[in-house]
Scaffold this motif. Sequence first.
Motif, PDB file in Angstrom:
ATOM      1  N   ARG A   1       0.831  -1.199   0.000  1.00 59.38           N
ATOM      2  CA  ARG A   1       0.000   0.000   0.000  1.00 59.38           C
ATOM      3  C   ARG A   1       0.868   1.252   0.000  1.00 59.38           C
ATOM      4  O   ARG A   1       0.601   2.218  -0.722  1.00 59.38           O
ATOM      5  N   SER A   2       1.932   1.237   0.780  1.00 59.90           N
ATOM      6  CA  SER A   2       2.842   2.383   0.849  1.00 59.90           C
ATOM      7  C   SER A   2       3.485   2.656  -0.511  1.00 59.90           C
ATOM      8  O   SER A   2       3.569   3.805  -0.954  1.00 59.90           O
ATOM      9  N   LEU A   3       3.909   1.595  -1.187  1.00 56.49           N
ATOM     10  CA  LEU A   3       4.499   1.752  -2.519  1.00 56.49           C
ATOM     11  C   LEU A   3       3.469   2.288  -3.514  1.00 56.49           C
ATOM     12  O   LEU A   3       3.772   3.164  -4.323  1.00 56.49           O
ATOM     13  N   ALA A   4       2.255   1.768  -3.440  1.00 53.62           N
ATOM     14  CA  ALA A   4       1.202   2.211  -4.355  1.00 53.62           C
ATOM     15  C   ALA A   4       0.827   3.671  -4.086  1.00 53.62           C
ATOM     16  O   ALA A   4       0.619   4.443  -5.032  1.00 53.62           O
ATOM     17  N   GLU A   5       0.762   4.044  -2.818  1.00 54.14           N
ATOM     18  CA  GLU A   5       0.422   5.436  -2.487  1.00 54.14           C
ATOM     19  C   GLU A   5       1.507   6.399  -2.971  1.00 54.14           C
ATOM     20  O   GLU A   5       1.196   7.483  -3.458  1.00 54.14           O
ATOM     21  N   ARG A   6       2.755   5.984  -2.840  1.00 54.92           N
ATOM     22  CA  ARG A   6       3.840   6.829  -3.328  1.00 54.92           C
ATOM     23  C   ARG A   6       3.731   7.002  -4.840  1.00 54.92           C
ATOM     24  O   ARG A   6       3.852   8.102  -5.364  1.00 54.92           O
ATOM     25  N   TRP A   7       3.457   5.912  -5.559  1.00 51.64           N
ATOM     26  CA  TRP A   7       3.304   5.985  -7.014  1.00 51.64           C
ATOM     27  C   TRP A   7       2.119   6.859  -7.383  1.00 51.64           C
ATOM     28  O   TRP A   7       2.206   7.678  -8.311  1.00 51.64           O
ATOM     29  N   MET A   8       1.022   6.724  -6.650  1.00 54.02           N
ATOM     30  CA  MET A   8      -0.158   7.536  -6.945  1.00 54.02           C
ATOM     31  C   MET A   8       0.136   9.018  -6.703  1.00 54.02           C
ATOM     32  O   MET A   8      -0.336   9.873  -7.456  1.00 54.02           O
ATOM     33  N   GLY A   9       0.936   9.318  -5.691  1.00 53.74           N
ATOM     34  CA  GLY A   9       1.333  10.701  -5.443  1.00 53.74           C
ATOM     35  C   GLY A   9       2.167  11.252  -6.584  1.00 53.74           C
ATOM     36  O   GLY A   9       1.971  12.391  -7.023  1.00 53.74           O
ATOM     37  N   GLU A  10       3.093  10.431  -7.084  1.00 57.32           N
ATOM     38  CA  GLU A  10       3.918  10.854  -8.223  1.00 57.32           C
ATOM     39  C   GLU A  10       3.054  11.071  -9.458  1.00 57.32           C
ATOM     40  O   GLU A  10       3.248  12.033 -10.196  1.00 57.32           O
ATOM     41  N   LEU A  11       2.116  10.176  -9.679  1.00 57.64           N
ATOM     42  CA  LEU A  11       1.207  10.300 -10.814  1.00 57.64           C
ATOM     43  C   LEU A  11       0.357  11.553 -10.691  1.00 57.64           C
ATOM     44  O   LEU A  11       0.168  12.283 -11.676  1.00 57.64           O
ATOM     45  N   ASP A  12      -0.105  11.847  -9.488  1.00 58.07           N
ATOM     46  CA  ASP A  12      -0.899  13.047  -9.255  1.00 58.07           C
ATOM     47  C   ASP A  12      -0.088  14.307  -9.562  1.00 58.07           C
ATOM     48  O   ASP A  12      -0.598  15.245 -10.165  1.00 58.07           O
ATOM     49  N   GLU A  13       1.184  14.303  -9.163  1.00 56.17           N
ATOM     50  CA  GLU A  13       2.054  15.446  -9.453  1.00 56.17           C
ATOM     51  C   GLU A  13       2.228  15.629 -10.960  1.00 56.17           C
ATOM     52  O   GLU A  13       2.177  16.754 -11.467  1.00 56.17           O
ATOM     53  N   LYS A  14       2.429  14.538 -11.676  1.00 52.87           N
ATOM     54  CA  LYS A  14       2.591  14.613 -13.125  1.00 52.87           C
ATOM     55  C   LYS A  14       1.324  15.141 -13.791  1.00 52.87           C
ATOM     56  O   LYS A  14       1.391  15.978 -14.691  1.00 52.87           O
ATOM     57  N   LEU A  15       0.178  14.644 -13.342  1.00 54.80           N
ATOM     58  CA  LEU A  15      -1.088  15.115 -13.916  1.00 54.80           C
ATOM     59  C   LEU A  15      -1.298  16.590 -13.620  1.00 54.80           C
ATOM     60  O   LEU A  15      -1.767  17.344 -14.474  1.00 54.80           O
ATOM     61  N   GLY A  16      -0.941  17.015 -12.420  1.00 55.77           N
ATOM     62  CA  GLY A  16      -1.055  18.430 -12.073  1.00 55.77           C
ATOM     63  C   GLY A  16      -0.160  19.279 -12.942  1.00 55.77           C
ATOM     64  O   GLY A  16      -0.544  20.371 -13.390  1.00 55.77           O
ATOM     65  N   SER A  17       1.028  18.794 -13.233  1.00 50.82           N
ATOM     66  CA  SER A  17       1.971  19.512 -14.086  1.00 50.82           C
ATOM     67  C   SER A  17       1.429  19.633 -15.513  1.00 50.82           C
ATOM     68  O   SER A  17       1.542  20.683 -16.146  1.00 50.82           O
ATOM     69  N   ILE A  18       0.803  18.577 -15.993  1.00 51.59           N
ATOM     70  CA  ILE A  18       0.228  18.588 -17.338  1.00 51.59           C
ATOM     71  C   ILE A  18      -0.921  19.598 -17.399  1.00 51.59           C
ATOM     72  O   ILE A  18      -1.036  20.364 -18.355  1.00 51.59           O
ATOM     73  N   LYS A  19      -1.751  19.613 -16.370  1.00 51.66           N
ATOM     74  CA  LYS A  19      -2.879  20.557 -16.338  1.00 51.66           C
ATOM     75  C   LYS A  19      -2.372  21.997 -16.330  1.00 51.66           C
ATOM     76  O   LYS A  19      -2.905  22.851 -17.029  1.00 51.66           O
ATOM     77  N   THR A  20      -1.338  22.253 -15.539  1.00 47.65           N
ATOM     78  CA  THR A  20      -0.769  23.600 -15.487  1.00 47.65           C
ATOM     79  C   THR A  20      -0.197  23.984 -16.832  1.00 47.65           C
ATOM     80  O   THR A  20      -0.390  25.107 -17.317  1.00 47.65           O
TER      81      THR A  20
END
Length: 111
Positions: free
Chosen positions: A81-100
């Motif tokens: 779960r910890s590994l998946a949450e870290r990956w999801m956080g990274e993915l969220d950052e990338k998506l936020g960067s794309i939106k910006t």
Amino acid sequence: MVNSEEILALYDAILATSKQMHEYARAEEWDALVDKELERRQLVAALRSQLEAGPSPLSPAEQAQSETTIKSILSLDEETRSLAERWMGELDEKLGSIKTSRRLQNTYLAP
């Protein structure tokens, strides 16, 4: 009739599947992890069905063994779960960067 060997085999199968899921998470193989999670859900359902079929046929030693197995499963789940949450956080950052980036393009490159 509920069989202690079948119950212990199901616990072991769930543990083995949890180990595979953890390895997939470490390797960032998320699709494979999801497939294994579906497989594990079936094993858990089979175990639940066995346990609900009647009184526990496990001896005190087998009960202790199953408790150790459950603790191992829970530990692996926490790490996965910890590994998946870290990956999801990274993915969220990338998506936020794309939106910006899109917003900036629309603002400054709009006709």
